[in-house]
Structure formats: C-alpha cells, structure tokens
Write a protein that holds these residues in place. Sequence first.
Motif, PDB file in Angstrom:
ATOM      1  N   ARG A 142       0.952  -1.285   0.132  1.00 12.89           N
ATOM      2  CA  ARG A 142      -0.035  -0.015  -0.026  1.00 12.89           C
ATOM      3  C   ARG A 142       0.970   1.444  -0.043  1.00 12.89           C
ATOM      4  N   ARG A 146       0.900   3.748  -3.238  1.00 15.58           N
ATOM      5  CA  ARG A 146       0.594   5.354  -3.070  1.00 15.58           C
ATOM      6  C   ARG A 146       1.844   6.195  -3.584  1.00 15.58           C
ATOM      7  N   GLU A 225      -5.169   2.628   8.608  1.00 13.12           N
ATOM      8  CA  GLU A 225      -5.025   3.206   7.369  1.00 13.12           C
ATOM      9  C   GLU A 225      -3.579   3.620   7.325  1.00 13.12           C
ATOM     10  N   THR A 227      -1.187   5.941   4.313  1.00  8.13           N
ATOM     11  CA  THR A 227      -1.197   6.679   3.200  1.00  8.13           C
ATOM     12  C   THR A 227       0.042   7.344   3.144  1.00  8.13           C
TER      13      THR A 227
END
Length: 368
Positions: A142, A146, A225, A227
Amino acid sequence: MGIVMKCVGMIRVWLDQPWVALIVVAVLAWLLSLAVHRVAAVLLSRWVRRRELTRDLFEQSRGPMRLLVPLLLFGFLVQTLPANDAAHGGGVIGELVLIGVMLALTWMAVRAIGALERAAVRRHPVDIDDNVHNRKVLTQVRLLSRTGMVVVMILGVAGMLMSIPAVRQFGASLMASAGLAGLALGLAARPVLTNIIAGLQIAMTQPISLDDCVMIEGELGYIEEITGTYVVVRIWDERRLVVPINYFIEHPIANWTRTNPGLISTVFLWFDYGIPLEPLRQELQRICEKAPEWDRKTCILQMCEAAEHSVKIRVLVSAVGMPAWWDLGCRVREGLIDFVQRQYPQYLPTMRARLQSAPEGAPQVSVS
C-alpha cells in the motif's frame, strides 16, 4: 436538378472548411473507437475471465482506453488531411491530442497500480490467526502503491506541461533566472517530500504495519490506514487519531504486535497471607479453558510481592488482539475474586485490630 446541384455545391464548400473536416475526422475516430472497443471486449473477455489480476487490469483500463483510443485514431486521421495550417490548427490540434494521450496514459498507469494493490490484498488476507507476514506485505504494497501513484501523476503533469512550448519556455526561463523562487518552491514542497521519504522508509523497514496495536500519544489503538502522508490509528473507543507519517520515523512508539499478534494481559490481586495458591491456579486454569479469548499459550499465577498486611498475586494470560486481551483480563479478575469470595472469604484483605489495656486501665487500639 438545380436545387440538387446547389446542395452539392454547398456540401463541397462546407467540406472545404478546416473546422468541418476536423469535426468529420473526430466523429469518424469516435465511431472507429466504438468498433475497436467492441472487438477487444469480445476477444479479451474470455481470456481474462479466469485470471483475477488480468480481469482487474482489463476492467480498470476500460475508462482510460475510452479516452486513449479515440485520441490516437483522431491523431492518425488528422495526419491524412491536407497539410496546411488551417487544417491542422497551426499545431494546436496536435498539442491537444498529445496532452490528451499523456493524460490517458497517466490515468491508466494509476489504475493499473491500484489493480496490482487489490491483487496483493486478495493474496494476503489479514482475517486469519497468524497474519503478521500478510500485514507486513500489505503495508509495503500500500505504501509503495501510494508512492507510485504520486510519482506517476507528477511525471504525467510534468510531461503534459513540457509538451506545451510556451509553458516549457516559461519554466526554463524561471529556473535560469529565479533561483530564489526555486529555493522557495523547494522549501514549500519539503513537507510533501519528507512524507514521501518517510513512507518509503516505513515500507522498507516496517516499524509499523496495518492492524498493528500501538501506543502513541498516550492512546492505545490499531493502525487502520497508512497513506503517503498520514497514518490513521483507530483508538479502542472508536475514535480516530490522524498522525503525519514522518512522526513514526522521528518519534519512539510502542508497537505491541510487530512480530506476534498475541498479547499478554497482567492482572494484579491482593489477598491475605493465608490464601492457598494451588486452588487459585486450578480456578485460573478453569476460567481460561472456558474463556473464548484465551489462545491457550500463557496461563500463570504467581505471588510477586509480600507487603505488610497482604500478598500481591500476579496473573498472566494471553490472547490475540487488543479487544480479546482486555476482555480476558477482566474475565480472569472477576472470576478469581468471585472464587475467593465463595470459597475463601476469610482470606480477603482485612485490617486487623487488637485491643489491649494500658497500664492505667484505659483501652488502647493497636494495629497489626
């Protein structure tokens, strides 16, 4: 007959107009793109049906291809028109087509990265007991996806700007003559670059992973999460703590489940010196056996301290996950206290007092 000849003449005049020719070419390119999409859908649908990754890539590329194919066909057909500035719009049409193609390719690359990320999520589920490896892999995927999306979008925008001569010349003159402005721009972009570098560091070294149980800023929660710029921590009471991603590089944090999802709950109890330990250990084992939160690894009862009036009992029990860890500790504490109240109430902590006569005969209280 004369009316027909006049109509034919008017059509010829219209077709001689550059803008009419461009409209005709655009319509033709759109119709041809519909045919291409239809044929490609028929030919590729059977091939990608049994492969999840190729099916995702095919589905995600539908939108960008609806923009890319007509633009490519339009650019090719425009080259077949008579070579004059009016027909080609003085090069403006070609620049617009190039910008549109670069936009479609950027869009396609971003969606392809998203499809690869979803494929990794499917291959490494986190809803299993031993999910440490899968959580680490998903964290890397992830963060890298990103970062890759941001890099692709930056390169796409830069390419589109560089394809416009006026903007390219302006940028070159700005960089050549305005070094101070470039320095200011670099300072303004420093937080973004810092977060991107911190994201890459976390992806490589992995001090945290998705679903890790962490203690940060005095709050205990889960990494929900990650990011490219921030991390969302889900607190035990369903609050959300949003932390800049570079915080995890610059500050120490307590990661309770970095290598093992299991947690050990500590329960302290105080009883009288006469409390028998073996019945307590048997009762603790019975409570753990009946508890759905217990992972059948740790179940220990020890006398860890002897104070003036009571002894301190420490109980260690293990569970997987913070909710189970907390619930198991409460269950054990309630069960042991209830057991002592029923079976050994005389050994609950008490304050002893002894009355004795003073030399003068007046009562005096002493505490032992």
